[in-house]
Write an enzyme that holds these catalytic residues in place. Structure first.
Site, PDB file in Angstrom:
ATOM      1  N   ASN A  62      91.765  57.221 -13.414  1.00 31.41           N
ATOM      2  CA  ASN A  62      91.829  58.814 -12.999  1.00 31.41           C
ATOM      3  C   ASN A  62      90.259  59.094 -13.524  1.00 31.41           C
ATOM      4  O   ASN A  62      89.201  58.303 -13.892  1.00 31.41           O
ATOM      5  CB  ASN A  62      92.818  59.597 -13.818  1.00 31.41           C
ATOM      6  CG  ASN A  62      92.776  59.306 -15.366  1.00 31.41           C
ATOM      7  OD1 ASN A  62      91.670  59.578 -15.930  1.00 31.41           O
ATOM      8  ND2 ASN A  62      93.560  58.871 -16.009  1.00 31.41           N
ATOM      9  N   ASP A  97     100.386  58.347 -15.869  1.00 26.58           N
ATOM     10  CA  ASP A  97     101.930  58.518 -16.176  1.00 26.58           C
ATOM     11  C   ASP A  97     102.731  57.507 -15.705  1.00 26.58           C
ATOM     12  O   ASP A  97     103.704  57.198 -16.233  1.00 26.58           O
ATOM     13  CB  ASP A  97     102.463  59.693 -15.355  1.00 26.58           C
ATOM     14  CG  ASP A  97     102.026  61.014 -15.792  1.00 26.58           C
ATOM     15  OD1 ASP A  97     101.774  61.035 -16.973  1.00 26.58           O
ATOM     16  OD2 ASP A  97     101.476  62.067 -15.051  1.00 26.58           O
ATOM     17  N   ILE A 155     102.731  59.274 -25.051  1.00 28.29           N
ATOM     18  CA  ILE A 155     102.404  58.990 -26.258  1.00 28.29           C
ATOM     19  C   ILE A 155     102.458  60.289 -26.949  1.00 28.29           C
ATOM     20  O   ILE A 155     102.984  60.468 -28.351  1.00 28.29           O
ATOM     21  CB  ILE A 155     101.025  58.438 -26.491  1.00 28.29           C
ATOM     22  CG1 ILE A 155     100.798  57.244 -25.492  1.00 28.29           C
ATOM     23  CG2 ILE A 155     100.453  58.085 -27.713  1.00 28.29           C
ATOM     24  CD1 ILE A 155      99.470  56.728 -24.998  1.00 28.29           C
ATOM     25  N   PHE A 213      97.071  68.189 -24.599  1.00 27.36           N
ATOM     26  CA  PHE A 213      95.919  68.502 -23.685  1.00 27.36           C
ATOM     27  C   PHE A 213      96.786  69.030 -22.307  1.00 27.36           C
ATOM     28  O   PHE A 213      97.755  68.014 -22.289  1.00 27.36           O
ATOM     29  CB  PHE A 213      94.956  68.023 -23.362  1.00 27.36           C
ATOM     30  CG  PHE A 213      93.742  68.125 -24.330  1.00 27.36           C
ATOM     31  CD1 PHE A 213      93.740  67.943 -25.659  1.00 27.36           C
ATOM     32  CD2 PHE A 213      92.555  68.893 -24.078  1.00 27.36           C
ATOM     33  CE1 PHE A 213      92.836  68.072 -26.574  1.00 27.36           C
ATOM     34  CE2 PHE A 213      91.454  68.974 -24.735  1.00 27.36           C
ATOM     35  CZ  PHE A 213      91.407  68.880 -26.241  1.00 27.36           C
TER      36      PHE A 213
HETATM   37  O1  C5P Z   1     102.353  65.007 -19.266  1.00 28.28           O
HETATM   38  P1  C5P Z   1     100.645  65.230 -19.004  1.00 28.28           P
HETATM   39  O2  C5P Z   1      99.886  64.162 -18.757  1.00 28.28           O
HETATM   40  O3  C5P Z   1     100.302  66.312 -18.266  1.00 28.28           O
HETATM   41  O4  C5P Z   1     100.422  65.749 -20.642  1.00 28.28           O
HETATM   42  C1  C5P Z   1      99.357  65.791 -20.968  1.00 28.28           C
HETATM   43  C2  C5P Z   1      99.214  65.542 -22.448  1.00 28.28           C
HETATM   44  O5  C5P Z   1     100.089  64.499 -22.850  1.00 28.28           O
HETATM   45  C3  C5P Z   1      97.615  65.165 -22.910  1.00 28.28           C
HETATM   46  O6  C5P Z   1      97.585  65.574 -24.313  1.00 28.28           O
HETATM   47  C4  C5P Z   1      97.832  63.629 -22.853  1.00 28.28           C
HETATM   48  O7  C5P Z   1      96.976  62.987 -23.748  1.00 28.28           O
HETATM   49  C5  C5P Z   1      99.312  63.414 -23.253  1.00 28.28           C
HETATM   50  N1  C5P Z   1     100.066  62.152 -22.577  1.00 28.28           N
HETATM   51  C6  C5P Z   1     100.403  60.907 -23.310  1.00 28.28           C
HETATM   52  N2  C5P Z   1     100.848  59.911 -22.854  1.00 28.28           N
HETATM   53  C7  C5P Z   1     101.372  60.036 -21.405  1.00 28.28           C
HETATM   54  C8  C5P Z   1     100.873  61.175 -20.611  1.00 28.28           C
HETATM   55  C9  C5P Z   1     100.267  62.079 -21.321  1.00 28.28           C
HETATM   56  O8  C5P Z   1      99.844  61.035 -24.409  1.00 28.28           O
HETATM   57  N3  C5P Z   1     101.795  59.084 -21.100  1.00 28.28           N
END
Ligand code: C5P
Length: 400
Positions: free
Chosen positions: A208, A276, A305, A323
């Site tokens: 990304n 994701d 995470i 975030f």
């Molecule tokens: O679910 P989304 O990607 O929109 O959420 C964003 C937040 O979740 C960010 O803080 C990102 O670092 C964290 N995140 C994560 N692990 C993932 C997806 C998002 O820690 N697989």
């Protein structure tokens, strides 16, 4: 407060030297004693008279000044302070320090001192990024020298990028931290940053547009307040910050493993743009064009995470910050995300292409916590980072 503390301030040659005058003023206001040393190049940018007037002290500049030697020898001068601060440190002075040269008063003091040293680099972006400077930086950090900055931004030479000296207030915070007086001294903070790369085959991956700039700035700001920072980063565009423990990963799974290995910590900030999904069974060999049509990629869900850490029942960090990079309904989506993930704060921002935020130098964020939402004005990512780090320090200061 720095009452009773003595700072030996070495001012190198660079346009940023003008900011050192403000630094002296801040140090004196905080109660510190300042002994200034001005290099020959530094004196092309600021005058000994202004330095001495602000510092309330004689300015030292000559290695072979007999008057100085009779008054205070250079070895003694190198030992008077609680902390040696080099601001600005130029590429040239860094090179001298890294190779142990003692060719003028500043480099001799730096070689002779037994006091901790903090340096604030300032130089053209190409000079900063040059392999020689980065090599010298690594050597100096390995020698235990602390670094604050440089910040990214417009430079006096007309270029853009990392190379601007940290602002005097940031250097003050780093001085506090070095003297064990930062608000985050003794606190361990984990931060994830950058994108992840999810392999399709050995040569292709899904990624990304995250540059890692905001996460890097937050790590820098947390370290400047005295935190012990563990920085878990995917393959980012910007170099990792100095003075923090850097753990490099590629995939979301590796990032989760690194995060779990880095716990426990007092606070965790999840600024990484984690993919994701990953390709369910990445191929071990390069996918080929075939007559049978296009390859079909099947996706599997990656571990979340932030959610994993926020839901921990034992050993959860006291403050978990996520975030939310959104393109639509930023506030509503981010508020829902905070509840869904179970984190304490969400830092929400609009990453629609027209905002220029993704990969850009500025950010406009809304901080969402249990006491509601607070929109901050659009500002540099360094400024967002400094404000967020201060809020984290305030929150941990209140934590039991
Ligand atoms: O679910 P989304 O990607 O929109 O959420 C964003 C937040 O979740 C960010 O803080 C990102 O670092 C964290 N995140 C994560 N692990 C993932 C997806 C998002 O820690 N697989």
């Amino acid at each position: 407060m720095l009452a009773g503390k003595h700072i030996l301030l070495i001012i190198g040659g660079g346009i940023a030297a003008y900011k050192s005058l403000e630094l002296i003023r801040l140090l004196r206001t905080a109660g510190a004693q300042v002994t200034p040393v001005l290099t020959k190049a530094g004196s092309e940018f600021v005058t000994p008279l202004s330095i001495s007037a602000l510092a309330g002290s004689k300015v030292y500049s000559d290695l072979f000044d007999l008057g100085d030697e009779a008054e205070m020898g250079h070895i003694q001068l190198s030992r008077v302070a609680d902390l040696v601060v080099v601001a600005p440190v130029t590429a040239d002075l860094m090179a001298k320090m890294a190779s142990g040269l003692a060719s003028d008063l500043a480099s001799t003091l730096l070689l002779a001192t037994d006091t901790p040293v903090l340096m604030a680099p300032a130089m053209n972006v190409r000079m900063w990024e040059h392999a020689a400077t980065q090599r010298n930086l690594a050597t100096l950090q390995g020698d235990g020298i602390a670094v604050v900055g440089p910040n990214a931004g417009d430079m006096a030479c007309g270029e853009y990028g990392p190379g601007r000296m940290a602002e005097p207030a940031e250097i003050m915070a780093a001085i506090d931290a070095q003297l064990g007086q930062g608000p985050l001294t003794g606190k361990r903070v984990l931060i994830t940053s950058g994108p992840t790369h999810e392999p399709i085959d050995p040569v292709r991956y899904i990624a990304n547009r995250s540059s890692g700039a905001q996460g890097t700035a937050i790590a820098t700001a947390l370290a400047a307040l005295g935190a012990e920072v563990v920085f878990v980063t995917g393959p980012a565009d910007v170099p990792p910050p100095s003075g923090v423990h850097v753990i490099r990963v590629e995939t979301a799974h590796q990032m989760l493993d690194a995060v779990q290995a880095a716990l426990p910590c007092d606070a965790a900030v999840f600024a990484a743009a984690v993919a994701d999904w990953r390709v369910a069974s990445a191929s071990d060999s390069k996918l080929k064009k075939t007559k049978d049509g296009l390859p079909a990629l099947t996706f599997a869900e990656n571990p979340d995470i932030l959610h994993t850490v926020a839901q921990m029942t034992k050993g959860r960090p006291a403050l978990v910050v996520g975030f939310a990079a959104e393109t639509d309904d930023v506030l509503a989506n981010a508020t829902a995300k905070r509840a869904r993930k179970g984190c304490d704060w969400i830092v929400a921002n609009d990453v629609s292409p027209e905002t220029g935020i993704m990969g850009g130098a500025e950010n406009a964020v809304t901080l969402i916590s249990d006491s509601g939402s607070e929109s901050w004005p659009r500002m540099g990512k360094d400024a967002v980072a400094a404000q967020l780090a201060q809020r984290i320090a305030d929150a941990l200061g209140r934590a039991p």
